[in-house]
Scaffold this active site. Structure first.
Site, PDB file in Angstrom:
ATOM      1  N   HIS A 208      34.839  72.856 131.135  1.00 27.48           N
ATOM      2  CA  HIS A 208      36.037  72.102 130.746  1.00 27.48           C
ATOM      3  C   HIS A 208      36.483  71.130 131.847  1.00 27.48           C
ATOM      4  O   HIS A 208      37.355  70.305 131.611  1.00 27.48           O
ATOM      5  CB  HIS A 208      37.174  73.056 130.356  1.00 27.48           C
ATOM      6  CG  HIS A 208      37.775  73.824 131.488  1.00 27.48           C
ATOM      7  ND1 HIS A 208      37.421  75.118 131.794  1.00 27.48           N
ATOM      8  CD2 HIS A 208      38.733  73.486 132.388  1.00 27.48           C
ATOM      9  CE1 HIS A 208      38.134  75.554 132.814  1.00 27.48           C
ATOM     10  NE2 HIS A 208      38.936  74.575 133.200  1.00 27.48           N
ATOM     11  N   ASP A 240      31.505  78.256 129.300  1.00 22.61           N
ATOM     12  CA  ASP A 240      32.350  77.442 130.182  1.00 22.61           C
ATOM     13  C   ASP A 240      31.724  77.262 131.571  1.00 22.61           C
ATOM     14  O   ASP A 240      32.415  77.271 132.586  1.00 22.61           O
ATOM     15  CB  ASP A 240      33.747  78.054 130.313  1.00 22.61           C
ATOM     16  CG  ASP A 240      34.774  77.038 130.816  1.00 22.61           C
ATOM     17  OD1 ASP A 240      34.481  75.823 130.801  1.00 22.61           O
ATOM     18  OD2 ASP A 240      35.866  77.464 131.253  1.00 22.61           O
ATOM     19  N   SER A 319      40.022  75.400 138.650  1.00 20.24           N
ATOM     20  CA  SER A 319      38.922  75.650 137.716  1.00 20.24           C
ATOM     21  C   SER A 319      37.591  75.226 138.314  1.00 20.24           C
ATOM     22  O   SER A 319      37.444  74.116 138.835  1.00 20.24           O
ATOM     23  CB  SER A 319      39.159  74.881 136.417  1.00 20.24           C
ATOM     24  OG  SER A 319      40.285  75.386 135.750  1.00 20.24           O
TER      25      SER A 319
END
Length: 464
Positions: A208, A240, A319
């Site tokens: 993402h 992911d 992230s």
């Protein structure tokens, strides 16, 4: 000589053209000249011959008056000022004679000794008071420009030496291998984190972070500020995980830990660029393991995680960054946070962060590097979404020849555990299965009717 106002010739005349003196006005009161001495008739007949008695007036013509008898001939006199004689009052009583003091006579001590004693006493009192004040101030740490602050430790504690296995030592060792990932495209820009996994420049991050359409450019910024361009190697939206390749070699890769060996309470560090604050390190513990999470944007891919839960502070921008154990080994990839915020943009850390186990992330990244895409692990059955009555996940159907059918499972069976992990809903089964690598053998506990049975299932990769 002249004063400019009344000038006379030496002979008493006046210069021609000058008016003569004004006539004197008649005087009254005090006469302008002394009265002549007239002793009057002697009371006892003519005076005897011989010297006059003491105090008698002198005979013959009257002596010259000591007063200003020639005032009319004084060139400095104001001719218009009246003349007068001022007589001093006569002293009727005799004054006391003034005492004469001998300057050589010894003087009595008087007040000098008293003053000397007072001065000496004041000096001694000031000296004593100053000494006592200084001692009090020094004892209580008041004043003095050289007051020592803090204790004098013989040697710094062991923690201050920052050994390699301390948190500071771990952070110093890992930071050069962590990068800030910047993505720019026609639709906007994004920022996340990543970490170097090979000396020739491969970097693991989240899908993402790099997702987006159109033409994209990637750059990675190291902890020392150096910026390197990169390209996207591949990505797996459902796990992911994504891999980018830096245009640089000779890098220092991270060391991998074993995410299956961690335990709740283990200390961890989260490293990354939360809210674009590069090189941020936060600490916490492992709060839970195999926490099943479903995430994804509406209309986008659905992601499943059997995640490592931590209370280390993680925010947007973390992230793709590493979650590191106390030994400096990467055990997870920071990916998701839970928040009470209504939307993603205002979401922030509340102590609930989740990382993809590194055993799963490493396997997916290796597939992407080797083949350009990742394999997805499956059990070969479809499940009913949501919860079933009681505990467990009901199998709606079983693929012919698939792992579940080969292990003896049937449609309608309720799977209650996988490798002793309890299942409550379909997300649990999907996330836990994808945690394992294709070919892994897991023990499945299921319920058929009123019986509880177990089976060994060899998981497989899907056909895609």
């Amino acid at each position: 000589m002249t004063d400019g106002w009344n000038w006379q010739q030496p002979d008493g005349g006046r210069p021609s053209g000058q008016p003569g003196p004004r006539p004197m006005p008649p005087s009254s009161g005090v006469p302008t000249s002394p009265m002549p001495y007239n002793p009057g008739p002697a009371p006892f007949g003519p005076a005897p011959s011989g010297p006059a008695p003491f105090g008698s007036p002198p005979s013959g013509p009257a002596p010259a008056s000591p007063w200003w008898s020639d005032a009319l001939g004084d060139p400095w006199r104001d001719p218009h000022a009246p003349a007068a004689v001022v007589l001093q009052p006569t002293v009727t009583g005799a004054a006391e004679p003034e005492a004469v003091v001998d300057p050589d006579a010894p003087k009595p001590p008087g007040n000098r000794s008293v003053l000397l004693v007072a001065v000496v006493s004041a000096l001694l009192a000031g000296l004593l008071g100053g000494s006592l004040g200084y001692a009090f101030a020094a004892r209580n740490g008041i004043g003095g420009g050289r007051t020592a602050l803090g204790g004098n430790g013989a040697s710094p504690p062991a923690a201050a030496n920052r050994p390699p296995d301390s948190l500071a030592g771990v952070a110093a060792r890992l930071l050069p291998s962590v990068v800030t990932v910047r993505v720019a495209s026609s639709s906007g820009s994004a920022l996340g984190s990543g970490f170097v996994v090979s000396a020739d420049g491969y970097v693991i991050t989240n899908d993402h972070v790099v997702e987006g359409g159109g033409t994209q450019t990637f750059t990675a910024v190291f902890s020392d500020g150096n910026t390197v361009s990169a390209k996207l190697v591949g990505q797996d939206p459902e796990s992911d995980i994504a891999v980018i390749k830096l245009a640089k070699d000779g890098l220092t890769p991270v060391q991998f830990g074993d995410s299956d060996a961690i335990a709740v309470g283990d200390p961890v560090l989260a490293i990354g660029s939360p809210l674009a604050l590069a090189n941020t390190v936060t600490s916490g513990i492992v709060s839970a393991v195999d926490r099943t999470i479903q995430a994804g944007d509406p209309g986008g891919p659905v992601r499943y995680y059997a995640a490592i839960q931590t209370d280390a502070a993680v925010n947007q921008g973390n992230s793709g960054g590493p979650l590191v154990d106390a030994g400096g080994r990467v055990i997870g990839v920071n990916a998701v946070i839970k928040s009470l915020a209504a939307d993603e943009q205002s979401a922030g850390n509340i102590g609930l962060a989740f990382a993809i186990p590194i055993n799963q992330a490493k396997r997916v990244a290796q597939d992407i590097i080797d083949t350009g895409k990742a394999r997805r692990t499956v059990i070969g059955a479809k499940v009913t979404s949501g919860r079933t009555t009681g505990t467990g996940v009901r199998l709606d159907s079983v693929e012919p020849g698939g792992p579940a059918e080969s292990a003896g499972l049937r449609a309608g069976d309720v799977v209650t555990r996988i490798d002793k992990h309890p299942l409550e809903e379909a997300i649990d089964l999907i996330a836990l299965v994808r945690k394992y690598a294709p070919g892994a053998v897991v023990t499945v506990e299921f319920r058929r009717g009123s019986e509880t049975q177990t089976a060994s299932v060899t998981l497989a990769a899907d056909a895609q």
